[in-house]
Design a protein around this motif. Structure first.
Motif, PDB file in Angstrom:
ATOM      1  N   ILE A  20      -0.392  -4.798  -2.944  1.00 59.25           N
ATOM      2  CA  ILE A  20       0.050  -3.817  -3.947  1.00 59.25           C
ATOM      3  C   ILE A  20      -1.117  -3.374  -4.814  1.00 59.25           C
ATOM      4  O   ILE A  20      -1.295  -2.173  -5.083  1.00 59.25           O
ATOM      5  CB  ILE A  20       1.177  -4.406  -4.817  1.00 59.25           C
ATOM      6  N   ILE A  21      -1.929  -4.323  -5.254  1.00 55.72           N
ATOM      7  CA  ILE A  21      -3.081  -3.981  -6.084  1.00 55.72           C
ATOM      8  C   ILE A  21      -4.043  -3.084  -5.315  1.00 55.72           C
ATOM      9  O   ILE A  21      -4.602  -2.121  -5.864  1.00 55.72           O
ATOM     10  CB  ILE A  21      -3.807  -5.263  -6.554  1.00 55.72           C
ATOM     11  N   SER A  22      -4.235  -3.371  -4.025  1.00 53.83           N
ATOM     12  CA  SER A  22      -5.094  -2.521  -3.199  1.00 53.83           C
ATOM     13  C   SER A  22      -4.537  -1.106  -3.104  1.00 53.83           C
ATOM     14  O   SER A  22      -5.277  -0.117  -3.192  1.00 53.83           O
ATOM     15  CB  SER A  22      -5.227  -3.134  -1.798  1.00 53.83           C
ATOM     16  N   ASP A  23      -3.226  -0.998  -2.950  1.00 55.14           N
ATOM     17  CA  ASP A  23      -2.588   0.317  -2.884  1.00 55.14           C
ATOM     18  C   ASP A  23      -2.692   1.052  -4.220  1.00 55.14           C
ATOM     19  O   ASP A  23      -2.798   2.289  -4.247  1.00 55.14           O
ATOM     20  CB  ASP A  23      -1.115   0.180  -2.493  1.00 55.14           C
ATOM     21  N   LEU A  24      -2.644   0.307  -5.318  1.00 49.53           N
ATOM     22  CA  LEU A  24      -2.796   0.942  -6.629  1.00 49.53           C
ATOM     23  C   LEU A  24      -4.166   1.598  -6.747  1.00 49.53           C
ATOM     24  O   LEU A  24      -4.312   2.642  -7.380  1.00 49.53           O
ATOM     25  CB  LEU A  24      -2.626  -0.085  -7.750  1.00 49.53           C
ATOM     26  N   ARG A  25      -5.164   0.988  -6.143  1.00 46.11           N
ATOM     27  CA  ARG A  25      -6.520   1.545  -6.200  1.00 46.11           C
ATOM     28  C   ARG A  25      -6.700   2.701  -5.218  1.00 46.11           C
ATOM     29  O   ARG A  25      -7.062   3.811  -5.608  1.00 46.11           O
ATOM     30  CB  ARG A  25      -7.529   0.439  -5.892  1.00 46.11           C
ATOM     31  N   ALA A  26      -6.491   2.430  -3.953  1.00 45.10           N
ATOM     32  CA  ALA A  26      -6.852   3.387  -2.908  1.00 45.10           C
ATOM     33  C   ALA A  26      -5.681   4.202  -2.387  1.00 45.10           C
ATOM     34  O   ALA A  26      -5.885   5.198  -1.678  1.00 45.10           O
ATOM     35  CB  ALA A  26      -7.527   2.650  -1.748  1.00 45.10           C
ATOM     36  N   GLY A  27      -4.468   3.778  -2.714  1.00 45.77           N
ATOM     37  CA  GLY A  27      -3.302   4.452  -2.175  1.00 45.77           C
ATOM     38  C   GLY A  27      -2.964   3.932  -0.789  1.00 45.77           C
ATOM     39  O   GLY A  27      -3.677   3.094  -0.227  1.00 45.77           O
ATOM     40  N   SER A  28      -1.879   4.423  -0.241  1.00 50.14           N
ATOM     41  CA  SER A  28      -1.450   4.074   1.110  1.00 50.14           C
ATOM     42  C   SER A  28      -0.807   5.305   1.716  1.00 50.14           C
ATOM     43  O   SER A  28      -0.839   6.382   1.119  1.00 50.14           O
ATOM     44  CB  SER A  28      -0.466   2.893   1.073  1.00 50.14           C
ATOM     45  N   ALA A  29      -0.241   5.165   2.880  1.00 45.55           N
ATOM     46  CA  ALA A  29       0.356   6.320   3.547  1.00 45.55           C
ATOM     47  C   ALA A  29       1.437   6.954   2.675  1.00 45.55           C
ATOM     48  O   ALA A  29       2.447   6.323   2.380  1.00 45.55           O
ATOM     49  CB  ALA A  29       0.955   5.884   4.886  1.00 45.55           C
ATOM     50  N   GLY A  30       1.196   8.184   2.256  1.00 46.11           N
ATOM     51  CA  GLY A  30       2.165   8.896   1.434  1.00 46.11           C
ATOM     52  C   GLY A  30       2.250   8.434   0.001  1.00 46.11           C
ATOM     53  O   GLY A  30       3.115   8.871  -0.750  1.00 46.11           O
ATOM     54  N   GLN A  31       1.352   7.517  -0.401  1.00 46.94           N
ATOM     55  CA  GLN A  31       1.402   6.952  -1.752  1.00 46.94           C
ATOM     56  C   GLN A  31       0.019   7.063  -2.390  1.00 46.94           C
ATOM     57  O   GLN A  31      -0.890   6.322  -2.020  1.00 46.94           O
ATOM     58  CB  GLN A  31       1.837   5.483  -1.692  1.00 46.94           C
TER      59      GLN A  31
END
Length: 208
Positions: free
Chosen positions: A174-185
């Protein structure tokens, strides 16, 4: 000149001309932009909202990395609490490292100010566009950050090191996604870019 490059060049020229024809930015708009990028009374250190958010996210990243490499249950829980404090200091009772602003509170504060800018009539199309896009990104970040505290609650009550490791790895994703994002996020990297583009678009406007 290739057609696409010509189109982009013409679009940029039109945007600059439109900005130059508008009246100078109002003090209210400049004030909201300053709170976003430079200094805000909303933050405990009087930093800009985007600056404080960057600091809190960086601290959360460091803490979750420490939680992943820690070998004891108590150490893992301590680092997880440090991470949680950067996300939501009220959830941790105000105890922990960081500036104490909390990512989940900084995002709505950004949304409020960015929305105000986007809705003003006497701004350039670029300003309105970048502000509107940044609103969507900040809202997505806030939604993603909201997934953290329920997992931390599970870690608090667990005495199983294997289970805690699984939950810590979920938090790290989740923290990684907060930084770089993810598919569609979208993530913070995109938000920082959009805020910088907004600032540059404001600088292209007539100044008082």
């Amino acid at each position: 000149m290739p057609r696409l490059l010509l189109l982009l060049t013409c679009t940029m020229i039109v945007g600059l001309l439109n900005a130059a024809l508008l009246p100078p930015l109002s003090p209210a708009v400049l004030g909201q932009l300053n709170q976003i990028t430079e200094s805000s009374r909303f933050t405990k250190q009087q930093d800009g909202l985007i600056v404080s958010a960057q600091e809190e996210l960086a601290l959360a990243e460091q803490a979750i990395e420490q939680a992943q490499i820690a070998t004891t249950l108590s150490d893992k829980k301590k680092h997880v609490e440090d991470m949680a404090h950067a996300i939501d200091p009220q959830f941790t009772g105000g105890r922990g490292p960081g500036n104490g602003d909390g990512l989940v509170y900084l995002m709505p504060a950004l949304v409020t100010r960015l929305s105000y800018i986007a809705q003003q009539p006497a701004i350039s199309f670029d300003m309105s566009n970048y502000a509107s896009l940044a609103v969507q990104t900040a809202q997505a970040i806030a939604q993603e950050a909201g997934k953290i505290t329920p997992i931390v609650s599970d870690i608090r009550t667990s005495d199983d090191l294997f289970e805690v490791n699984i939950l810590v790895n979920q938090l790290a994703e989740i923290i990684s996604d907060l930084r770089a994002g993810s598919a569609g996020q979208p993530g913070f990297e995109l938000l920082a870019l959009q805020v910088n583009q907004l600032k540059q678009a404001a600088e292209a406007m007539p100044q008082q």
